[in-house]
Design a protein around this motif. Structure first.
Motif, PDB file in Angstrom:
ATOM      1  N   GLY A 285     -28.393   3.544  -6.558  1.00 45.78           N
ATOM      2  CA  GLY A 285     -29.115   4.506  -5.719  1.00 45.78           C
ATOM      3  C   GLY A 285     -28.292   4.960  -4.519  1.00 45.78           C
ATOM      4  N   HIS A 286     -28.967   5.139  -3.375  1.00 48.58           N
ATOM      5  CA  HIS A 286     -28.323   5.736  -2.201  1.00 48.58           C
ATOM      6  C   HIS A 286     -27.140   4.937  -1.667  1.00 48.58           C
ATOM      7  CE1 HIS A 286     -31.051   9.048  -1.524  1.00 48.58           C
ATOM      8  NE2 HIS A 286     -32.031   8.246  -1.950  1.00 48.58           N
ATOM      9  N   GLY A 287     -26.069   5.675  -1.336  1.00 47.50           N
ATOM     10  CA  GLY A 287     -24.888   5.058  -0.740  1.00 47.50           C
ATOM     11  C   GLY A 287     -24.203   6.042   0.178  1.00 47.50           C
ATOM     12  N   ARG A 288     -22.934   5.780   0.510  1.00 47.49           N
ATOM     13  CA  ARG A 288     -22.251   6.709   1.415  1.00 47.49           C
ATOM     14  C   ARG A 288     -20.743   6.617   1.277  1.00 47.49           C
ATOM     15  NH1 ARG A 288     -21.483   3.989   6.764  1.00 47.49           N
ATOM     16  NH2 ARG A 288     -21.567   1.788   6.263  1.00 47.49           N
ATOM     17  N   VAL A 289     -20.113   7.714   1.673  1.00 52.37           N
ATOM     18  CA  VAL A 289     -18.655   7.786   1.732  1.00 52.37           C
ATOM     19  C   VAL A 289     -18.312   8.277   3.129  1.00 52.37           C
ATOM     20  CG1 VAL A 289     -16.657   9.106   0.921  1.00 52.37           C
ATOM     21  CG2 VAL A 289     -18.300   8.199  -0.735  1.00 52.37           C
ATOM     22  N   VAL A 290     -17.351   7.611   3.769  1.00 57.94           N
ATOM     23  CA  VAL A 290     -16.965   8.001   5.127  1.00 57.94           C
ATOM     24  C   VAL A 290     -15.687   8.826   5.060  1.00 57.94           C
ATOM     25  CG1 VAL A 290     -16.299   7.186   7.409  1.00 57.94           C
ATOM     26  CG2 VAL A 290     -18.056   5.955   6.099  1.00 57.94           C
ATOM     27  N   LEU A 291     -15.749  10.041   5.616  1.00 53.34           N
ATOM     28  CA  LEU A 291     -14.572  10.908   5.617  1.00 53.34           C
ATOM     29  C   LEU A 291     -13.775  10.691   6.904  1.00 53.34           C
ATOM     30  CD1 LEU A 291     -15.973  14.336   4.339  1.00 53.34           C
ATOM     31  CD2 LEU A 291     -15.328  12.284   3.051  1.00 53.34           C
ATOM     32  N   ASP A 292     -12.446  10.713   6.772  1.00 51.57           N
ATOM     33  CA  ASP A 292     -11.569  10.677   7.948  1.00 51.57           C
ATOM     34  C   ASP A 292     -11.181  12.114   8.252  1.00 51.57           C
ATOM     35  OD1 ASP A 292     -11.171   7.679   8.028  1.00 51.57           O
ATOM     36  OD2 ASP A 292     -10.564   8.162   5.973  1.00 51.57           O
ATOM     37  N   MET A 293     -11.788  12.653   9.298  1.00 53.05           N
ATOM     38  CA  MET A 293     -11.578  14.064   9.612  1.00 53.05           C
ATOM     39  C   MET A 293     -10.208  14.261  10.266  1.00 53.05           C
ATOM     40  SD  MET A 293     -14.373  15.093   8.410  1.00 53.05           S
ATOM     41  CE  MET A 293     -14.526  16.794   8.953  1.00 53.05           C
ATOM     42  N   PRO A 294      -9.654  15.478  10.144  1.00 52.85           N
ATOM     43  CA  PRO A 294      -8.314  15.739  10.678  1.00 52.85           C
ATOM     44  C   PRO A 294      -8.232  15.478  12.193  1.00 52.85           C
ATOM     45  CG  PRO A 294      -9.054  17.574   9.316  1.00 52.85           C
ATOM     46  CD  PRO A 294     -10.210  16.653   9.452  1.00 52.85           C
ATOM     47  N   ASP A 295      -9.353  15.640  12.906  1.00 49.26           N
ATOM     48  CA  ASP A 295      -9.305  15.432  14.357  1.00 49.26           C
ATOM     49  C   ASP A 295      -9.475  13.965  14.722  1.00 49.26           C
ATOM     50  OD1 ASP A 295     -11.923  14.895  13.861  1.00 49.26           O
ATOM     51  OD2 ASP A 295     -12.753  16.556  15.029  1.00 49.26           O
ATOM     52  N   GLY A 296      -9.440  13.080  13.727  1.00 42.83           N
ATOM     53  CA  GLY A 296      -9.496  11.657  14.015  1.00 42.83           C
ATOM     54  C   GLY A 296     -10.904  11.079  13.979  1.00 42.83           C
ATOM     55  N   ARG A 297     -11.926  11.974  13.970  1.00 47.67           N
ATOM     56  CA  ARG A 297     -13.277  11.444  13.883  1.00 47.67           C
ATOM     57  C   ARG A 297     -13.599  11.074  12.438  1.00 47.67           C
ATOM     58  NH1 ARG A 297     -17.285  15.096  14.758  1.00 47.67           N
ATOM     59  NH2 ARG A 297     -15.801  16.671  14.061  1.00 47.67           N
ATOM     60  N   THR A 298     -14.740  10.418  12.248  1.00 52.67           N
ATOM     61  CA  THR A 298     -15.176  10.147  10.881  1.00 52.67           C
ATOM     62  C   THR A 298     -16.510  10.845  10.665  1.00 52.67           C
ATOM     63  OG1 THR A 298     -16.313   8.141  11.559  1.00 52.67           O
ATOM     64  CG2 THR A 298     -14.068   7.891  10.739  1.00 52.67           C
ATOM     65  N   ARG A 299     -16.840  11.101   9.384  1.00 53.18           N
ATOM     66  CA  ARG A 299     -18.088  11.780   9.072  1.00 53.18           C
ATOM     67  C   ARG A 299     -18.643  11.153   7.799  1.00 53.18           C
ATOM     68  NH1 ARG A 299     -21.300  15.841   8.273  1.00 53.18           N
ATOM     69  NH2 ARG A 299     -20.693  17.364   6.722  1.00 53.18           N
ATOM     70  N   GLU A 300     -19.941  10.845   7.834  1.00 48.59           N
ATOM     71  CA  GLU A 300     -20.545  10.135   6.715  1.00 48.59           C
ATOM     72  C   GLU A 300     -21.209  11.114   5.745  1.00 48.59           C
ATOM     73  OE1 GLU A 300     -22.499   6.434   7.891  1.00 48.59           O
ATOM     74  OE2 GLU A 300     -24.054   6.973   6.434  1.00 48.59           O
ATOM     75  N   ILE A 301     -20.881  11.002   4.475  1.00 48.07           N
ATOM     76  CA  ILE A 301     -21.475  11.839   3.437  1.00 48.07           C
ATOM     77  C   ILE A 301     -22.355  10.950   2.563  1.00 48.07           C
ATOM     78  CG2 ILE A 301     -21.011  13.372   1.479  1.00 48.07           C
ATOM     79  CD1 ILE A 301     -20.060  14.405   4.271  1.00 48.07           C
ATOM     80  N   GLY A 302     -23.601  11.358   2.386  1.00 50.51           N
ATOM     81  CA  GLY A 302     -24.533  10.543   1.606  1.00 50.51           C
ATOM     82  C   GLY A 302     -24.266  10.633   0.107  1.00 50.51           C
ATOM     83  N   ILE A 303     -24.453   9.501  -0.579  1.00 52.98           N
ATOM     84  CA  ILE A 303     -24.422   9.485  -2.046  1.00 52.98           C
ATOM     85  C   ILE A 303     -25.871   9.390  -2.501  1.00 52.98           C
ATOM     86  CG2 ILE A 303     -23.759   8.149  -4.083  1.00 52.98           C
ATOM     87  CD1 ILE A 303     -21.383   9.425  -2.782  1.00 52.98           C
ATOM     88  N   THR A 304     -26.298  10.298  -3.358  1.00 51.06           N
ATOM     89  CA  THR A 304     -27.667  10.285  -3.836  1.00 51.06           C
ATOM     90  C   THR A 304     -27.863   9.194  -4.883  1.00 51.06           C
ATOM     91  OG1 THR A 304     -27.596  12.676  -3.601  1.00 51.06           O
ATOM     92  CG2 THR A 304     -29.492  11.754  -4.762  1.00 51.06           C
ATOM     93  N   ARG A 305     -26.907   9.112  -5.803  1.00 49.62           N
ATOM     94  CA  ARG A 305     -27.062   8.181  -6.919  1.00 49.62           C
ATOM     95  C   ARG A 305     -25.780   8.084  -7.719  1.00 49.62           C
ATOM     96  NH1 ARG A 305     -31.105  10.687 -11.012  1.00 49.62           N
ATOM     97  NH2 ARG A 305     -29.937   9.603 -12.604  1.00 49.62           N
TER      98      ARG A 305
END
Lengths: 482, 502
Positions: A108-128
């Motif tokens: 079920g639900h999960g996530r992937v963390v992106l490493d953005m070019p400006d050094g921040r991170t951004r979380e993308i949800g996994i539905t399934r």
């Protein structure tokens, strides 16, 4: 990231469905082999060809791979999941249905963390994430008016990984795919090879004014490289914006990306969409997982890129940029760690991301095929650290190592590159240079400071570059002023 | 035909097995007799494919083992195989045109077990196309004729041939006509028990998961049950033991040991509680069937059992639920017959046209009807109202049984609401045809073991069966009750068309 249209700004909304081929010797429901590139129809069991009376039996290893992937995506693992039949007719789908998971997926639900070019991170949800069979391949180019079918791929296990519509640009979609691929490769659950089709992507794209509800989406099917995914999304977003700005409406449809022309074009509209008539596959019992087994798998997971990156930053003192680059591929991270062990991590990182990456790039090979082993590169760093060679000479030694695969110590020895640290010998060289350049010495002493570099160069030349630079400096300054 | 060698083919399986073990006759003699009978009964159309050469080769191997005293449980026993079981290298048709020329490269688990036990294959028995039917008249290879005929009774008698029941009608007719000692059948909604009842033989549908479905052409996967068809209850026990067992190739196969069913035939049923469900007294049921059922209750009471009236309240919903679930699964199971890889292909200019022409030519009317119904009930917008609701009914039917089995050890009901009907009747009225399954379908929905035993004759001389339904995996229990019923009924009648008679 917003796109500027004729009438204002637009936001792209993207969700990706990734089909990841499971690393497994055998297919999802049969014992047939899965190796890529075999002669057509040589890896097909009667089950894969859907012969009468044949029954599917779930491959435990494939389930294990899916669960590991779920855990790696920080997702819920469903202890009970159900296999369903997705019914449609096509010659490369031998049974007339694909065994998939519809209402109750294994993850079920999960996530992937992106490493953005400006050094921040951004979380993308996994539905399934769900398990399903791959289809075979229809070959339309083998005969002027017949289609041939190769069932080697039919029945191979896939993980369909569906993201939430959290991505906001083609660039983010690219980052997401790369990160997902990295995680899958760390886990060893998918080789991520997009050229061979082990990783394929469908993109759901819509546009909206910032802050407004989601627009109507189009699905772009079967994108088989990160570059195409990004190109297709960028094109599609632009197409939708122009369409709306010209007073039109986006129609929900399935589109294909024309690689040659860089455009998407319609495949089928919602009205022509299949009714897949999903229902639970009566040949298979619900998939029931033992929680203890899942915990065992969790305990056995490798260190994944995010954790590794955090450790590289906090314990090894690397910069976030270096850490991000080093953890992207497990092989790189492993190589780096072997080089860094017992040495200055920052120096190890510089060598790996600098000279080594450049050399591998030039040779067009991966780090696994590097002609220089981690211990050899470590050896080179040791030679710099203990003063045997200078950092500048080390670059030459490294070039030789890449070319010959020889140990740095051997190269230094054979070429006589050992740094001269004998103060007397360097002093003699300095004296010789100053004696030979009496005029220049006079000029320097009368205020032409710039000549200092000239003297250094002369001394280094006299010592074939082997003189310890610090000593050269010390002695030169002393003798020039003295 | 006074010199007809009927003695050997008249033996039960158990008797033949013992005779073979004592070397009173050889497997070859027995098989040759059967091959001769198979030829004689050709007018019944019970077989699609006869395999005499294979039979003789298998008999020879059995004789060699018997000579070395290495006999196996079924060594030298000639049987018929419903043509729904895939047999390696032997044409397998499922009674359908669409499987033209299909010679499977594999052997079904159940038949493989039978051959391992020493059984001899006489041929592939005719059936309703894809096992869809209750009359064995939908086969591409023509209808099966029941070896029984209505008794001429002086009145303007209807002497038309009657159906063998279905879908395992070829198997039932072959066993009844003594053209096979036993046969394999499959039962999805009554396809073993109803033809057994119509042909005056024993038909056992085991618990779902007891006999592997691997290599059996699928009709409705969650309802298909392979099982034996024999002349006696003992023979059914012997056959089942050879056919049953866990199979890793079938995910729905039960990982349970297989008991010695024959050893369980003690004849002792004293104190057993026998459920008699009031919901099976359906309105249109002929009086003679009602009477036979009561007779069965009395026989079991006389043997010391304790009949109890019970309620299975959802019984009347079972048949409609069945005729949604079975077609739904069938519509998907039969999608693989597309003309691409095996069987019939009708060539065409486009892919869709090839599908349409192939399937239109390959499937008969009943198969097409069920594929259409099944496709409909699974369609978006209809799934919940039909398929999902039918699955809920199925769960309620199973719960009815589970509750009943808290009170009783077995349930006694009629097998079918009528005796065999004339070939051609009911064919233009699907609902009337489907009503044949009204007493058999509930056990399929619940996956419970059930057996039909010949118990009497109808007024016009056709066999009637009684059915015993048991707890899951209690085949021993229903076999024991069935044997008591068999002894009490003393069913000694023989069909009109049989080896040794004309």
């Amino acid at each position: 990231m917003l796109i500027k249209g004729r009438t204002g700004e637009w936001e792209t909304v993207i969700g990706l469905e990734v089909h990841a081929q499971i690393v497994s010797e055998a297919k999802l429901f049969s014992g047939a082999a899965t190796a890529f590139g075999a002669e057509p129809n040589t890896q097909v069991s009667p089950v894969d060809a859907a012969f009468p009376g044949m029954l599917p039996v779930i491959n435990r290893h494939c389930v294990e791979q899916a669960v590991k992937t779920g855990l790696g995506l920080d997702a819920e693992v469903n202890f009970v999941s159900v296999f369903d039949r997705k019914n449609y007719f096509y010659p490369d789908l031998p049974a007339g249905y694909q065994i998939s998971q519809y209402l109750q997926p294994v993850v079920g639900h999960g996530r992937v963390v992106l490493d953005m070019p400006d050094g921040r991170t951004r979380e993308i949800g996994i539905t399934r994430l769900h398990l399903e069979q791959d289809a075979g391949k229809s070959l339309h180019d083998q005969h002027p008016n017949l289609t041939f079918v190769d069932l080697n791929r039919a029945g191979i296990g896939l993980m369909e990984i569906v993201s939430e519509p959290d991505l906001r640009s083609a660039e983010e979609a690219g980052l997401y795919l790369r990160k997902l691929r990295s995680i899958l490769r760390y886990l060893g659950t998918c080789d991520g090879n997009m050229e061979e089709g082990s990783l394929r992507c469908d993109a759901n794209v819509s546009v909206r004014r910032p802050g407004e509800p989601y627009g109507t989406r189009c699905e772009i099917k079967n994108l088989n490289s990160v570059r195409y995914v990004m190109q297709a999304i960028a094109y599609e977003a632009q197409r939708q914006i122009e369409l709306i700005e010209e007073g039109g409406q986006v129609v929900q449809q399935t589109r294909l990306f024309d690689v040659g022309r860089g455009v998407t074009r319609p495949m089928r509209s919602k009205e022509e969409a299949h009714d897949y008539r999903y229902f639970p596959d009566p040949d298979l019992l619900p998939l029931v997982l033992d929680p203890a087994w899942v915990e065992q798998l969790r305990a056995g997971l490798p260190e994944l890129p995010d954790t590794k990156k955090a450790r590289f930053i906090s314990s090894l003192g690397l910069s976030p940029d270096d850490a991000t680059v080093l953890v992207a591929e497990q092989a790189t991270a492993l190589f780096f760690e072997q080089v860094a062990t017992g040495r200055d991590p920052k120096m190890a990182a510089n060598w790996v991301t600098g000279d080594l990456f450049a050399a591998l790039n030039r040779l067009g090979i991966g780090i696994e095929q590097s002609p220089v082993s981690p211990s050899q590169l470590g050896g080179l760093i040791d030679l710099i650290a203990d003063g045997t060679i200078s950092g500048r000479l080390a670059k030459d030694v490294f070039v030789e190592m890449i070319a010959t695969g020889a140990d740095p110590a051997t190269i230094v020895e054979n070429k006589g590159l050992r740094q001269v640290t004998d103060e007397g010998a360097i002093a003699a060289a300095v004296d010789a240079v100053l004696a030979a350049q009496v005029d220049k010495v006079a000029e320097y002493r009368s205020g032409r400071d710039k000549l200092y570099g000239f003297f250094v160069g002369q001394v280094m030349r006299a010592t074939q570059g082997k003189a310890n630079p610090t000593l050269v400096n010390d002695l030169l300054k002393k003798k020039l002023t003295g | 035909m006074s010199d007809w060698p009927a003695a050997l083919t008249a033996l039960s399986l158990a008797e033949a097995r013992d005779g073979l073990a004592r070397r009173e006759f050889s497997a070859r003699e027995l098989t040759e007799n059967y091959i001769a009978v198979v030829e004689v009964v050709r007018p019944l159309n019970a077989f699609i494919t006869e395999t005499p050469d294979q039979a003789l080769a298998m008999a020879k191997a059995a004789d060699e083992r018997l000579a070395r005293a290495e006999g196996r449980p079924l060594d030298g026993i000639p049987i018929a195989v419903k043509d729904l079981f895939c047999t390696k290298g032997v044409l397998t048709t499922a009674g359908s045109h669409i499987l033209d020329g299909f010679h499977p490269p594999y052997e079904s688990t159940v038949t493989e077990k039978l051959w391992q036990a020493g059984a001899v294959m006489l041929g592939k028995a005719n059936l309703d196309e894809f096992a869809m039917g209750s009359s064995s008249t939908t086969s591409y290879y023509g209808p099966v004729e029941n070896p029984w005929r209505r008794r001429p009774n002086g009145r303007a008698g209807d002497n038309r041939p009657v159906v063998a029941g279905g879908s395992s009608g070829g198997s039932a007719a072959a066993v009844a006509a003594h053209a096979a000692m036993a046969a394999t059948g499959t039962d999805t909604g009554g396809s073993i028990r109803q033809p057994a009842s119509f042909c005056g033989i024993v038909g056992l549908k085991p618990t779902y998961g007891r006999c592997s479905r691997w290599g059996v052409v699928a009709y409705a996967s969650s309802l298909d049950h392979p099982g034996p068809m024999t002349r006696t209850v003992r023979d059914a026990a012997i056959m089942l033991r050879a056919m049953a067992g866990h199979d890793l190739k079938d995910s729905t196969s039960a990982p349970l040991p297989v008991p010695d069913y024959e050893a369980g035939l003690t004849g002792e049923i004293r104190g057993m509680r026998i459920g008699v469900p009031r919901e099976y007294r359906v309105e249109q049921m002929p009086g003679e069937i009602e009477a036979l059922w009561q007779q069965g209750v009395d026989w079991l009471r006389e043997a010391g059992a304790d009949p109890v009236e019970i309620s299975l309240p959802h019984t009347k919903y079972a048949l409609p639920a069945y005729y949604i679930i079975a077609p739904a699964e069938a519509s998907s199971n039969l999608a693989r017959y597309d003309g691409v890889r095996f069987g019939l292909r009708v060539g065409a200019a486009s892919l869709d046209e090839m599908y349409e022409l192939t399937r239109a030519a390959g499937f008969g009317a009943e198969v097409r009807r069920r594929v259409l119904i099944g496709t409909f009930v699974l369609s978006a917008g209809y799934y919940d109202a039909y398929y999902l609701k039918a699955q809920r009914v199925r769960a309620l039917v199973a719960r009815d049984f589970a509750k009943a089995f808290e009170e009783v050890d077995a349930i006694l009901v009629p097998t079918a609401p009528s005796a065999a009907f004339a070939i051609g009747d009911n064919t233009d009225d699907s609902i009337a045809m489907y009503l044949n399954d009204v007493f058999t379908v509930p056990a399929n929905l619940a996956g419970l073991p059930a057996i039909s035993v010949p118990a009497g004759l109808s007024a016009d001389g056709l066999p009637l069966g009684l059915q015993i339904i048991g707890r899951a995996f209690d085949e021993e229990g229903i076999l024991r009750v069935a044997q008591v019923l068999e002894s009490a009924a003393e069913f000694r009648h023989l069909p009109a068309f049989i080896a040794g008679k004309t």
